[in-house]
Structure formats: structure tokens, C-alpha cells
Design a protein around this motif. Structure first.
Motif, PDB file in Angstrom:
ATOM      1  N   LEU A  91      43.436   0.623  69.544  1.00  0.00           N
ATOM      2  CA  LEU A  91      43.255  -0.180  70.686  1.00  0.00           C
ATOM      3  C   LEU A  91      41.764  -0.410  71.127  1.00  0.00           C
ATOM      4  O   LEU A  91      41.453  -1.563  71.712  1.00  0.00           O
ATOM      5  N   GLU A  92      41.090   0.610  71.131  1.00  0.00           N
ATOM      6  CA  GLU A  92      39.410   0.275  71.335  1.00  0.00           C
ATOM      7  C   GLU A  92      39.161  -0.810  70.424  1.00  0.00           C
ATOM      8  O   GLU A  92      38.045  -1.793  70.465  1.00  0.00           O
ATOM      9  N   GLY A  93      39.501  -0.604  69.045  1.00  0.00           N
ATOM     10  CA  GLY A  93      39.146  -1.692  67.976  1.00  0.00           C
ATOM     11  C   GLY A  93      39.448  -3.210  68.534  1.00  0.00           C
ATOM     12  O   GLY A  93      38.911  -3.910  68.020  1.00  0.00           O
ATOM     13  N   LEU A  94      40.761  -3.079  68.995  1.00  0.00           N
ATOM     14  CA  LEU A  94      41.343  -4.402  69.339  1.00  0.00           C
ATOM     15  C   LEU A  94      40.398  -5.143  70.424  1.00  0.00           C
ATOM     16  O   LEU A  94      40.196  -6.239  70.478  1.00  0.00           O
ATOM     17  N   ALA A 110      39.864  -6.900  78.972  1.00  0.00           N
ATOM     18  CA  ALA A 110      41.248  -6.060  79.294  1.00  0.00           C
ATOM     19  C   ALA A 110      42.412  -6.599  78.235  1.00  0.00           C
ATOM     20  O   ALA A 110      42.528  -7.740  77.888  1.00  0.00           O
ATOM     21  N   LEU A 111      42.860  -5.445  77.777  1.00  0.00           N
ATOM     22  CA  LEU A 111      44.318  -5.619  76.957  1.00  0.00           C
ATOM     23  C   LEU A 111      45.317  -6.022  77.916  1.00  0.00           C
ATOM     24  O   LEU A 111      45.708  -5.002  78.833  1.00  0.00           O
ATOM     25  N   GLU A 112      46.230  -7.029  77.573  1.00  0.00           N
ATOM     26  CA  GLU A 112      47.104  -7.339  78.529  1.00  0.00           C
ATOM     27  C   GLU A 112      48.320  -7.694  77.594  1.00  0.00           C
ATOM     28  O   GLU A 112      48.354  -7.834  76.705  1.00  0.00           O
ATOM     29  N   MET A 251      50.923  -8.917  72.705  1.00  0.00           N
ATOM     30  CA  MET A 251      49.625  -8.528  72.989  1.00  0.00           C
ATOM     31  C   MET A 251      48.695  -9.764  73.469  1.00  0.00           C
ATOM     32  O   MET A 251      48.755 -10.934  72.918  1.00  0.00           O
ATOM     33  N   ALA A 252      48.038  -9.668  74.682  1.00  0.00           N
ATOM     34  CA  ALA A 252      47.268 -10.845  75.318  1.00  0.00           C
ATOM     35  C   ALA A 252      46.038  -9.946  75.755  1.00  0.00           C
ATOM     36  O   ALA A 252      45.621  -8.996  75.528  1.00  0.00           O
ATOM     37  N   GLU A 295      44.038  -3.433  83.631  1.00  0.00           N
ATOM     38  CA  GLU A 295      44.957  -3.262  82.457  1.00  0.00           C
ATOM     39  C   GLU A 295      46.161  -2.249  83.411  1.00  0.00           C
ATOM     40  O   GLU A 295      45.900  -1.929  84.448  1.00  0.00           O
ATOM     41  N   TYR A 296      47.452  -2.409  82.802  1.00  0.00           N
ATOM     42  CA  TYR A 296      48.571  -1.932  83.350  1.00  0.00           C
ATOM     43  C   TYR A 296      48.954  -0.627  82.854  1.00  0.00           C
ATOM     44  O   TYR A 296      48.392   0.519  83.193  1.00  0.00           O
ATOM     45  N   GLY A 297      50.355  -0.644  82.072  1.00  0.00           N
ATOM     46  CA  GLY A 297      50.670   0.609  81.615  1.00  0.00           C
ATOM     47  C   GLY A 297      50.427   0.720  80.094  1.00  0.00           C
ATOM     48  O   GLY A 297      49.769  -0.071  79.543  1.00  0.00           O
ATOM     49  N   THR A 298      51.223   1.535  79.567  1.00  0.00           N
ATOM     50  CA  THR A 298      51.147   1.892  78.232  1.00  0.00           C
ATOM     51  C   THR A 298      51.185   0.508  77.202  1.00  0.00           C
ATOM     52  O   THR A 298      52.228  -0.231  77.239  1.00  0.00           O
ATOM     53  N   PRO A 299      50.244   0.213  76.620  1.00  0.00           N
ATOM     54  CA  PRO A 299      50.223  -0.836  75.792  1.00  0.00           C
ATOM     55  C   PRO A 299      51.208  -0.846  74.564  1.00  0.00           C
ATOM     56  O   PRO A 299      51.860   0.133  74.021  1.00  0.00           O
TER      57      PRO A 299
END
Ligand code: PLP
Length: 414
Positions: A91-94, A110-112, A251-252, A295-299
Motif C-alpha cells: 500500500l505504501e508502494g502504491l 491518500a488511497l481511496e 482503487m483510487a 483515508e477511510y477504512g481497510t483498503p
């Protein structure tokens, strides 16, 4: 695949655009054919279908499928341990991948779960008391308007700028709409039905002159041409992986300019957006650093795997090469359609648009269905057939698609 050799256009502006293309000028034909073979090997769909719908969803590349296998193997073998051994790192890589594509810093990303969710987070940060107005265009993607229409009961007034040709939105029209009551403009970087590329840098300057923010929906632009988000000056920018990033659904991302992000106090939040999620402190809310607070919950971890594979592929091919291919292929399509007498709902100059070519048709769903039966995958939007080649399509495919499209000029039967 043998039938997919690129054939040379002989006349018209398709020929001009190909002969002036650095990509074509630089490559002998045999080299281009081999390059196309390698590109297409990533997309098995090209063996069976003439796929012209990448601005909706690019098919899964081979490396995306392998990434999904890796995800499944890790989950199978490790269960929850996979979070610590692999997935947090992925996730950090993304996050870093998105930042690289945009020219942003990783903590501005932010991952969304979707662009719609990202916009809700952004919308929750504004004070609409002093500035109740939000400006959107009438050719924007629905969620770009709905996000703010949903806030009407809290006093938000949405003003829609009307596109005169339903292709472009001239900057002067935005300029006229933005005033001291305007909290923000929310509009597309590329309009999803016309492919028109909006000058978001100029628009950001217009917004800032009046003290308004610019929120850009970059879903249709990101990955289609080189772009530097810092240089553009926009405040917020959202996008996702369905289309030119080739990473599929789930993924956004949200870019929040650092100064904006650090001051933002979103009310649409989740436990992944706090400073230390693993403190499990239910009684205190400490926002995470910079954009992470959005960010929200578990991606969706599986989506992160395909997203990373897609972005890796894009970077391997090169965004500039993609842009060059988009211009060449979409221009061949646009010129061919014009020659057949179609009315286009996209710019005719390839520099003004991405690889979206839209044709007006009174029964677009039936036309798209007829194309599908003939093995050509396109899409419809109200009154429009939308065709979107990607870099792996070939000139020969465009010509074959044009042969099919010619048959749609009369009542829809193929
Ligand atoms: C311009 C634009 N914005 C947003 C979306 C969808 O966003 P999401 O489904 O992630 O909310 C799309 C297409 O799916 C799009 O073309």
C-alpha cells in the motif's frame, strides 16, 4: 494477430499525423510491428476482440493477473500475517507510485476506494457559510455534480457552467461564474464524453484570483499524457486505476496540495486516516499527516496489487509514448469517421483531446451492441458511441473498426 500489422494510411490528415509522429518517424516499420506484438502480448483480449473501450476499463494485463495470484498466495499462506509481511508495504508502494505519476510527494496522496468517496472527503472540509457556491460544468462526470448537490440542505448552491458545444468548456465561462461567494470549482481535467483536455493550470489561477479552490477530476487524464500536479497549482485532484493506469476497479487516489492537506479537517473520515490507527483510541481524533487524513477504512488490497502492476506497465511503456500512440490512433479513427460523414462530439485536433472519439448516434446502445456482436468493444453514452483506443491497438484495428462503423450509418444491423 498476424492480421494486426499496422497498415500505412495513404492520404488525409491521418497520413499527416502519422508521418509527423516522432514515434513513427523514429522507428522502422519492422521495429514498430515487433513493439506492437510485445505490447499486445500483455493483453490476451487482443487475440479475440477489437477492444476500443480503455477509457472505461483497460483489460487486465498479464502482469496484473500474476499480481493477483501473488496476493492470493500471500493471503492463503499467511492470513492476517500478510498485512505486516507484505500488504502494508504494498500500500505504501502504491502511494509512492501514484505520487510519481503525478509529480507529487507521497504524503500528499491518500488511497481511496473510489473517486466518489474521495470527493465526499474533500467536500467535507469546506466552510460553506461564507462561500456557499460550487461551480461545476454540465459535461462533467455525474459524481462531480452530485457530491455538492447532496449538500444543498446545508446551503451549498451548485452553479452549472453550460458547455456551448458539449465538447469544451471555455475558460471565460468559468471565469464569469467564479466570484467572491465561490468556495470551489470542481471539474474534469479531461471530459469523459468528449476527451477535451481542460487547461487546469489556467483554471487554478482563475480560481485563486477569487479565493476559490480548484478540485479536479483527473480520472480520464491520468496516465494519458505527462502531467505535473505541483506545476498545475490545483488544490485537490482525484483519479483512479480503471482507465489509463490499467489497474482495474477498487482503487483510487486523492492528491491534496500540502498546505491544503495540513489545514484540512475532513468530517468524512475513517480509522485508517488517523495519526496512529493501531493505537485503537476510540475517544480521541488525531488526524493523520497531510493527505493521509482523507483515508477511510481497510483498503482493497487485491486492487492495490493490480494497480501497482498497471502503473508499472505504464511506466515501462512510457507516458509520452502512450500519448503519441493515442494521438496517432485516435486521429486515424476521427478522420475516418469524418470521411464517412459522422458528426463527432470530440475535438478534431488530437492535441486537444485524449484517445476518446465520440460519434453522435440516435440509438447508441443498439449501435454498440451491434459492434459487440461483430467483435468490436465500444461503449455508449446518451446519444453517443464512444470509442477509445489504447497504445496496444494498431492502425489496422482502427481501419477494421471503421469498416464496421460505416455499417452503422444506416439502420443498426451488422
Ligand atoms: C471522469 C470520471 N470521474 C469519475 C469516474 C468514476 O469514479 P468512481 O467510480 O471511482 O467514483 C469516471 C469513470 O468511471 C470518470 O470517467
Amino acid at each position: 494477430m498476424d492480421g494486426d500489422r499496422p497498415s500505412r494510411p495513404t492520404s488525409g490528415s491521418a497520413a499527416r499525423s502519422e508521418s509527423t509522429s516522432p514515434l513513427h518517424a523514429a522507428r522502422p516499420e519492422a521495429e514498430l510491428i515487433e513493439q506492437e506484438r510485445l505490447w499486445r502480448a500483455e493483453f490476451p483480449v487482443t487475440n479475440d476482440l477489437l477492444y476500443l473501450n480503455s477509457c472505461s476499463l483497460t483489460p487486465l494485463p498479464q502482469r496484473g493477473r500474476r499480481a493477483l495470484d501473488t496476493f492470493a498466495e500471500q493471503w492463503t499462506a499467511l492470513g492476517g500475517r500478510a498485512w505486516y509481511d507484505h500488504w502494508v508495504g504494498e500500500l505504501e508502494g502504491l502511494r509512492a507510485d501514484f505520487a510519481r505519476v503525478l509529480g507529487a510527494d507521497a504524503d500528499e496522496i491518500a488511497l481511496e476506494p473510489s473517486v466518489s468517496a474521495a470527493l465526499v472527503g474533500v467536500a467535507s472540509t469546506f466552510d460553506y457559510g461564507r462561500r456557499p457556491k460550487v461551480v461545476v460544468s454540465d459535461i462533467d462526470f455525474p459524481t462531480d455534480g452530485h457530491t455538492w448537490l447532496a449538500l444543498a440542505e446545508r446551503g451549498v448552491e451548485v452553479e452549472f457552467v453550460r458547455s456551448p458545444d458539449r465538447i469544451r468548456v471555455p475558460l471565460e465561462l468559468f471565469e464569469r461564474a467564479i466570484d467572491e461567494r465561490t468556495a470551489l470549482v470542481c471539474t474534469g481535467h479531461v471530459y469523459y464524453t468528449s476527451g477535451y483536455i481542460q487547461d487546469v493550470k489556467a483554471l487554478a489561477a482563475l480560481c485563486h484570483l477569487k479565493g476559490a479552490a480548484l478540485v479536479v477530476d483527473a480520472y480520464q487524464s491520468i496516465g494519458a499524457f505527462p502531467f505535473d500536479v505541483h506545476e498545475s497549482g490545483v488544490d485537490y485532484l482525484v483519479g483512479g486505476t480503471l482507465k489509463w493506469l490499467m489497474g482495474g476497479p477498487g482503487m483510487a487516489f486523492l492528491y491534496a496540495r500540502r498546505d491544503r492537506a495540513e489545514q484540512a479537517r475532513p468530517t468524512a473520515i475513517g480509522w485508517w486516516g488517523v495519526r496512529d490507527p493501531f493505537a485503537f483510541d476510540v475517544e480521541h481524533l488525531a488526524y493523520g499527516p497531510a493527505a493521509r487524513r482523507f483515508e477511510y477504512g481497510t483498503p482493497a488490497v487485491a486492487a492495490a496489487f493490480t494497480a501497482r502492476a498497471g502503473i508499472g506497465l505504464l511506466e515501462e511503456v512510457g507516458v509520452s509514448v502512450v500519448r503519441e500512440r493515442h494521438m496517432t490512433l485516435s486521429q486515424r479513427l476521427a478522420d475516418g469517421a469524418l470521411a464517412q460523414g459522422w458528426t463527432l462530439r470530440c475535438p478534431t485536433d488530437p492535441r486537444e483531446r485524449t484517445a476518446i472519439v465520440t460519434l453522435e448516434h440516435p440509438d447508441a446502445p443498439a449501435a454498440v451492441e451491434a459492434l459487440r456482436r461483430a467483435g468490436v468493444i465500444a461503449d455508449s453514452r446518451p446519444g453517443l458511441i464512444r470509442l477509445s483506443p489504447h497504445y496496444f491497438n494498431t492502425a489496422d484495428e482502427i481501419d477494421r473498426a471503421l469498416d464496421r462503423i460505416a455499417q452503422l450509418r444506416t439502420p443498426v444491423t451488422i
